[in-house]
Design an enzyme around this catalytic site. Structure first.
Site, mmCIF file in Angstrom:
data_model
loop_
_atom_site.group_PDB
_atom_site.id
_atom_site.type_symbol
_atom_site.label_atom_id
_atom_site.label_comp_id
_atom_site.label_asym_id
_atom_site.label_seq_id
_atom_site.Cartn_x
_atom_site.Cartn_y
_atom_site.Cartn_z
ATOM 1 N N SER A 187 9.118 -15.204 13.029
ATOM 2 C CA SER A 187 9.776 -14.880 11.601
ATOM 3 C C SER A 187 9.251 -15.498 10.553
ATOM 4 O O SER A 187 9.248 -14.959 9.621
ATOM 5 C CB SER A 187 11.119 -15.464 11.969
ATOM 6 O OG SER A 187 12.085 -15.511 10.781
ATOM 7 N N ARG A 211 15.473 -8.954 0.206
ATOM 8 C CA ARG A 211 14.952 -9.359 1.360
ATOM 9 C C ARG A 211 15.161 -10.889 1.733
ATOM 10 O O ARG A 211 15.458 -11.277 2.583
ATOM 11 C CB ARG A 211 13.470 -9.146 1.482
ATOM 12 C CG ARG A 211 12.933 -7.821 1.372
ATOM 13 C CD ARG A 211 11.421 -7.534 1.266
ATOM 14 N NE ARG A 211 11.477 -6.151 1.412
ATOM 15 C CZ ARG A 211 11.106 -5.307 2.290
ATOM 16 N NH1 ARG A 211 11.276 -5.718 3.408
ATOM 17 N NH2 ARG A 211 10.950 -4.152 2.099
ATOM 18 N N CYS A 240 -1.858 1.616 9.115
ATOM 19 C CA CYS A 240 -2.730 1.277 7.761
ATOM 20 C C CYS A 240 -3.592 0.237 8.069
ATOM 21 O O CYS A 240 -3.495 -0.624 8.614
ATOM 22 C CB CYS A 240 -1.383 0.776 6.656
ATOM 23 S SG CYS A 240 -2.386 -0.047 5.194
ATOM 24 N N HIS A 271 6.534 -13.141 9.420
ATOM 25 C CA HIS A 271 7.426 -11.839 8.812
ATOM 26 C C HIS A 271 7.801 -12.074 7.397
ATOM 27 O O HIS A 271 7.609 -11.355 6.308
ATOM 28 C CB HIS A 271 8.314 -11.439 9.774
ATOM 29 C CG HIS A 271 9.077 -10.095 9.353
ATOM 30 N ND1 HIS A 271 10.218 -9.660 10.105
ATOM 31 C CD2 HIS A 271 8.541 -9.206 8.778
ATOM 32 C CE1 HIS A 271 10.174 -8.213 9.638
ATOM 33 N NE2 HIS A 271 9.512 -8.343 8.653
ATOM 34 N N TRP A 323 7.194 -3.769 14.280
ATOM 35 C CA TRP A 323 7.882 -4.753 14.077
ATOM 36 C C TRP A 323 9.037 -4.965 15.238
ATOM 37 O O TRP A 323 9.296 -6.010 15.819
ATOM 38 C CB TRP A 323 8.771 -4.994 12.722
ATOM 39 C CG TRP A 323 7.685 -5.532 11.677
ATOM 40 C CD1 TRP A 323 7.133 -5.048 10.606
ATOM 41 C CD2 TRP A 323 7.189 -6.945 11.811
ATOM 42 N NE1 TRP A 323 6.404 -5.731 10.098
ATOM 43 C CE2 TRP A 323 6.315 -6.957 10.596
ATOM 44 C CE3 TRP A 323 7.157 -8.018 12.634
ATOM 45 C CZ2 TRP A 323 5.520 -8.156 10.301
ATOM 46 C CZ3 TRP A 323 6.447 -9.091 12.553
ATOM 47 C CH2 TRP A 323 5.769 -9.308 11.097
ATOM 48 N N THR A 362 0.791 -1.345 0.002
ATOM 49 C CA THR A 362 0.076 -0.035 -0.097
ATOM 50 C C THR A 362 0.801 1.391 0.105
ATOM 51 O O THR A 362 0.291 2.358 -0.130
ATOM 52 C CB THR A 362 -0.918 -0.061 1.101
ATOM 53 O OG1 THR A 362 -0.074 0.072 2.396
ATOM 54 C CG2 THR A 362 -1.829 -1.297 1.445
ATOM 55 N N CYS A 366 -3.536 -2.895 6.185
ATOM 56 C CA CYS A 366 -2.490 -3.655 6.808
ATOM 57 C C CYS A 366 -2.898 -4.087 8.049
ATOM 58 O O CYS A 366 -2.502 -5.184 8.536
ATOM 59 C CB CYS A 366 -1.167 -2.906 7.025
ATOM 60 S SG CYS A 366 -0.482 -1.924 5.359
#
Length: 449
Positions: A233, A268, A375, A236, A185, A174, A378
């Protein structure tokens, strides 16, 4: 950093079925070895199972009416720090669904309290069961099972709670990022995972990894605490995969275009660019997949009872939805390499009980952090998938109660609300989608060598 939990991206090239699974040599570079830590299963077997058996079915299932409508409160204040204000980017907006569009069975007033019936109304059951069963329903309506919950649940009776059509509010990048997203996080990792504050966790996927000390320390933890970190993790990783798969590529001419961002994916997850950190992230995604897969295996008897109906008010729709759900369970039962949770919380009885409660409270706190996401879209998907994982943990820690469920009548033992069921299946669907999208990214990487 976007806190999106996932998105269905169909724009990547799809290879013929025979090439859905890359060779072992092609997999190297993403994993240092093929067997996952803390369980005896390999990545290639999971890919075959998911992409051929599970993904096509779970995609269809989550498109059914019962699973597409989710009631959520996106206006709850952040309980940990002053709100930064909601994201003003247009793609952050969530469009609520008018109640007139929600199937009548889903919005029945008592569905959330009729746990075992999977949201069939009390009125619907009045002609089907004995007085004893009706008394059980009344007991459930009064029963406070907060001790079983691994998540902070929304009050669905709140005037701020809305129905959301998940298919009309898909997960995608977004534009939400920066200090607000990073604070979420950082709070999850630094304050809620089991580790001393002095141990650095290499969180930022774009920063050089300095985390070998962290992993050395992590390997010395007991299984339960290692599992907790790996679940977070893995979650994520799923988020980041979908951020990369449905990235905002162009806003020109009044039209937004989303698609796969290969460069972002490499930053990433590529082994070289992340100095090995990407390998751990992807292995933790597969580990989380196995955990939720095991929970679905354990909870199958709950849904297989003949009187359990995924009720929307449309008899034909409901029957087709349950048939599809049972197909998913049958495929899961056939998978030979499930995670064995029996080794968890298996030590001294009092110590195990204390550790289990600590485990539950840590995860419940993480679910509360979802109300700090700026958000709205989100936040929606963050709340849904954390509740899905929390429901999976509830199932794994309720094995005895599930085994003792009566076959032909309700019981006030193990209970699931409709919201938990919707979150459980959609949450697992997002993980299944993540693994499917990994295949698409491997194809893109191969094409761009």
């Amino acid at each position: 950093m976007n806190l999106m939990l996932s998105n269905l991206f169909w724009g990547c090239p799809v290879a013929p079925q025979v090439s859905l699974i890359l060779t072992r040599q092609q997999l190297r570079g993403w994993w240092t070895d093929e067997v996952l830590d803390d369980c005896f299963c390999d990545v290639e077997s999971i890919d075959v199972f998911n992409n051929f058996k599970i993904y096509p079915r779970i995609k269809k299932l989550t498109e059914r009416d019962y699973f597409r409508y989710y009631r959520v409160n996106l206006k709850r204040p952040c309980p940990f720090w002053p709100d930064d204000g909601h994201c003003s980017i247009k793609d952050c907006h969530v469009e609520p669904c008018p109640e007139s569009k929600v199937p009548v069975g889903i919005k029945s007033g008592n569905y959330n309290k009729v746990r075992v019936s999977v949201s069939i109304s009390l009125k619907h059951f009045s002609s089907c069961f004995s007085n004893q069963s009706k008394e059980a329903f009344a007991d459930w309506a009064r029963h406070d099972d907060a001790q079983d919950h691994f998540c902070e649940l929304d009050d669905e009776t709140s005037p701020d709670a809305d129905y959301v059509d998940l298919l009309l509010n898909p997960e995608r990048f977004t534009g939400y990022k920066g200090p607000s997203a990073w604070r979420v996080w950082n709070s999850i990792y630094e304050e809620n995972c089991f580790k001393p504050r002095s141990v650095y966790r290499p969180l930022n996927p774009l920063a050089p990894s300095r985390g070998e000390g962290f992993y050395t320390w992590l390997e010395g933890l007991c299984l339960e605490k290692r599992v907790f970190y790996r679940l977070i993790s893995g979650l994520h990783s799923s988020i980041n995969i979908h951020l990369c798969a449905d990235y905002l590529l162009d806003e020109g001419w009044g039209r937004s275009v989303w698609g796969p961002n290969l460069q972002e994916f490499r930053r990433r997850f590529d082994t070289a660019e992340t100095k090995g950190e990407g390998t751990r992230r992807l292995k933790n995604l597969y580990f989380l997949y196995l955990i939720e897969l095991r929970a679905l295996y354990k909870v199958a008897p709950y849904f297989e009872r003949a009187f359990v109906n995924l009720y929307t008010g449309n008899t034909q729709e409901d029957g087709a939805t349950k048939d599809l759900l049972l197909q998913v369970f049958n495929e899961i039962k056939a998978f030979p390499m499930h995670f064995d949770e029996k080794s968890m919380f298996a030590g001294h009885k009092m110590e195990a009980k204390t550790l289990k409660e600590e485990f539950r409270l840590h995860f419940k706190n993480i679910s509360r952090i979802m109300d700090c996401v700026g958000c709205s879209k989100c936040r929606l998907w963050g709340k849904l998938q954390t509740q899905g994982l929390g429901t999976a943990l509830k199932i794994l820690f309720s094995e005895k109660e599930i085994k003792n469920l009566p076959e032909h009548s309700p019981s006030k033992g193990f209970q699931l609300t409709r919201q938990e069921i919707v979150a459980l299946m959609n949450g697992f669907g997002r993980l299944s989608t993540s693994i499917h999208q990994l295949h698409n990214f491997r194809l893109l990487l191969k094409e761009n060598r």
